[in-house]
Design a protein around this motif. Sequence first.
Motif, PDB file in Angstrom:
ATOM      1  N   ILE A   1       9.177   5.072   4.221  1.00 46.13           N
ATOM      2  CA  ILE A   1       8.058   5.528   5.041  1.00 46.13           C
ATOM      3  C   ILE A   1       8.528   6.594   6.024  1.00 46.13           C
ATOM      4  CG2 ILE A   1       6.373   4.824   6.774  1.00 46.13           C
ATOM      5  CD1 ILE A   1       6.444   2.048   5.385  1.00 46.13           C
TER       6      ILE A   1
ATOM      7  N   THR B   1       5.587  10.384  -4.318  1.00 45.28           N
ATOM      8  CA  THR B   1       6.277  11.406  -3.535  1.00 45.28           C
ATOM      9  C   THR B   1       7.624  11.725  -4.158  1.00 45.28           C
ATOM     10  OG1 THR B   1       5.251  10.450  -1.621  1.00 45.28           O
ATOM     11  CG2 THR B   1       6.998  12.028  -1.217  1.00 45.28           C
ATOM     12  N   PHE B   2       8.356  10.638  -4.539  1.00 43.94           N
ATOM     13  CA  PHE B   2       9.662  10.872  -5.112  1.00 43.94           C
ATOM     14  C   PHE B   2       9.549  11.649  -6.417  1.00 43.94           C
ATOM     15  CE2 PHE B   2      11.565   7.156  -2.658  1.00 43.94           C
ATOM     16  CZ  PHE B   2      12.030   8.026  -1.685  1.00 43.94           C
TER      17      PHE B   2
ATOM     18  N   PRO C   1       2.150   5.699  -3.165  1.00 44.83           N
ATOM     19  CA  PRO C   1       2.379   7.054  -2.626  1.00 44.83           C
ATOM     20  C   PRO C   1       3.857   7.381  -2.610  1.00 44.83           C
ATOM     21  CG  PRO C   1       1.044   5.731  -1.119  1.00 44.83           C
ATOM     22  CD  PRO C   1       1.359   4.866  -2.278  1.00 44.83           C
ATOM     23  N   LEU C   2       4.665   6.338  -2.337  1.00 48.30           N
ATOM     24  CA  LEU C   2       6.096   6.511  -2.236  1.00 48.30           C
ATOM     25  C   LEU C   2       6.680   6.976  -3.562  1.00 48.30           C
ATOM     26  CD1 LEU C   2       8.072   3.995  -0.283  1.00 48.30           C
ATOM     27  CD2 LEU C   2       8.958   4.622  -2.484  1.00 48.30           C
TER      28      LEU C   2
ATOM     29  N   ILE D   1       9.110   9.835   4.244  1.00 51.71           N
ATOM     30  CA  ILE D   1       7.848  10.537   3.960  1.00 51.71           C
ATOM     31  C   ILE D   1       7.392  11.271   5.215  1.00 51.71           C
ATOM     32  CG2 ILE D   1       5.397  10.238   3.422  1.00 51.71           C
ATOM     33  CD1 ILE D   1       6.189   7.956   1.604  1.00 51.71           C
TER      34      ILE D   1
ATOM     35  N   PHE E   1       9.569  14.201   5.806  1.00 49.29           N
ATOM     36  CA  PHE E   1       9.285  15.236   4.808  1.00 49.29           C
ATOM     37  C   PHE E   1       7.997  15.992   5.152  1.00 49.29           C
ATOM     38  CE2 PHE E   1       7.049  16.230   0.770  1.00 49.29           C
ATOM     39  CZ  PHE E   1       7.902  17.215   0.314  1.00 49.29           C
TER      40      PHE E   1
ATOM     41  N   THR F   1       8.714  15.140  -5.637  1.00 53.24           N
ATOM     42  CA  THR F   1       9.865  15.828  -5.067  1.00 53.24           C
ATOM     43  C   THR F   1      10.860  16.183  -6.159  1.00 53.24           C
ATOM     44  OG1 THR F   1       9.555  14.369  -3.205  1.00 53.24           O
ATOM     45  CG2 THR F   1      11.522  15.727  -3.177  1.00 53.24           C
TER      46      THR F   1
ATOM     47  N   ARG G   1       0.830  -1.209   0.000  1.00 56.23           N
ATOM     48  CA  ARG G   1       0.000   0.000   0.000  1.00 56.23           C
ATOM     49  C   ARG G   1       0.862   1.254   0.000  1.00 56.23           C
ATOM     50  NH1 ARG G   1      -2.785   0.015   4.871  1.00 56.23           N
ATOM     51  NH2 ARG G   1      -3.692   1.996   4.247  1.00 56.23           N
ATOM     52  N   PHE G   2       2.110   1.085   0.405  1.00 56.36           N
ATOM     53  CA  PHE G   2       2.949   2.270   0.512  1.00 56.36           C
ATOM     54  C   PHE G   2       3.681   2.581  -0.780  1.00 56.36           C
ATOM     55  CE2 PHE G   2       2.578   0.921   4.950  1.00 56.36           C
ATOM     56  CZ  PHE G   2       2.073   2.100   5.445  1.00 56.36           C
TER      57      PHE G   2
END
Lengths: 293, 333
Positions: free
Chosen positions: B49, A10-11, A6-7, B52, B55, A14, A2-3
């Motif tokens: 994690i 996010t990168f 989003p991970l 994140i 951040f 960013t 699940r992560f």
Amino acid sequence: MRFVFPLVLTFVVTLAGCARTEHAPAGGGDGGPAAGESQTLTLKGSDTMVILGQRWAEAYMKATPDVTIQVTGGGSGTGIAALINGTTDICESSRPMKDKERDEVQAKRGAPAVETKVALDALAVYVSASNPLTEISIPALRGVYLGDTKGWKAIGGPDHAIVLYGRENNSGTYGYFKEHVLENKDFAAAVQTLAGTAAVVSAIKGDPFGIGYGGIAYLEGIRALKVKKDDASPAVAPSLQTAQDGSYPIARFLYFYTAGAPTGLGKRFVDWVQSQAGQGVIEQVGYYPLPKG
Amino acid sequence: MAAPMTAHTRNAEALGERGSRSLRRRGGLGERTVEIAIQLVALVSIAAILLILVFVGKEALPLLTSAEVHKEVTPLGMLAPIQRSGESLYMWQPVSDVAKYNVIPLIVGSVKVTLVALVFAVPLSVAAALFVSEYASERVRELAKPAIELLAGVPSVVVGFFALVALASWIQAVFGTEHRLNALVAGLGLGFAICPIVFTVAEDALRAVPRSYREAALAMGSTRAQSVLRVVLPAAAPGIAAAVVLGFGRAIGETMIVVMASGNAALLDASLGRSTRTITATIAQELGEVVVGSPHYDVLFALGAMLFTATFVVNFFGERVVDGMRRRLGAGS
């Protein structure tokens, strides 16, 4: 698992963010680098114009491959501040520059702010096709969106509560409507904010008592009200012609500002935007080209 | 690359010929490499994690520390009502001459929509899980289980679109809601999205109940329904609780469906028929073009951190509760 998404996101975000901040201030080169090198031009400002600017940049870069044009938003005020500080070559603005801002450009950049009108924008007031109302005055519209007028009956419509639709608060259209219709007062809390004008149109299609606002280009399956400047003025329908002759009250010019007359790549780009090729892009985005002549 | 590998293989063969002891050691080395690789991968995800978290926290920090930001908004100001002409108002109007960052309507919106989703999805999913694990024939089971789980693969934007275009009209026609897009529509859309998760976990929990429980119940003369409802269901309760916790986490963090179906008006009330605005929808709608480093930007990250903490706490305590139930049940049997 699940992560993971989003991970990755996010990168990517960013990285994109880094890339943008690295390049944004690189636009100091008004004179333009030597020919043959790849040249960079930065546009910053109005959120209303971000997409327009990007389409222009794409089309222009396709025609001249050694040129890079970077377009960022932030709002007209942000763009003007960037022009004053010299961190953008061209400022995109959906409002004319104030005298104070012009003075600051002169003082900090040593050159007057030069205004170039690049496009026209008309804001349509949407209602459902089944709504019997045909026109609305700006003061009445203000009352509706401030939450003072709650029913359609008060403004000549059916006996039912008004359901308000609008745009999210970072939209340029939101800002324009807030400034020119609401006189900078706050929208009523009951305004439903949807992502994009297309979503507003789709919501009103399904809501016989809804009202919304947005670009005229999105008008499909719903109606645009005629707009009166005040109760005594004639009602004017939004169109290319009424926007161009200035009779439609919520039409506005969109501007480019530069410190001093644009030179080099900046001049070539601004000239191209005003040419037939550049003006042709405008209608694809949903705004109107400038009146001819 | 090829040459060392060949040498490596030959080496291994030679070792193998020489004796089983050294072969075992070589096997051990290979094993260790794999072990380290897996540990690294696990570490990377944990680190990600944490990063994140760092951040999000870093971007939200100015809200606590910066005097510049405090001129516009303070953490306490985000909770306290705005006093205006004798009225206490809870308003979220971040783009305004006087920006108003009251998060209460957003928190209430998120909780409201999530509760609707759970009330809709949990009974439905648990009933479906009961049917599939206890009543359905093998053939039906093999068809129904993957079919329901396939729903998890429906992108949330598609669910949101369905809620926006079709569901909203039905709901308004049936209940005559004030707003076409409202908490109920968004909650039902969300419920639809979490059904597969709750179903899968609940079904696994039910299937994990030993066959002997059912046999014992039936042998004691209970009916099928009694055995299912009074023996199997309570025995699977920890797993079902875990399913609910997972569903909650997914629902409160889901964004696309609520952005599309809730109407996003920051109204503070308990009504399900009116538009509502969730924390996730606010972040999604406003972060895109907010000026980086502005108070508004910090507040949005603070909302993100809040959401992160909320799901973390719920998951953490959910796990504790589930563990506790499991131990109690284990001790009881």
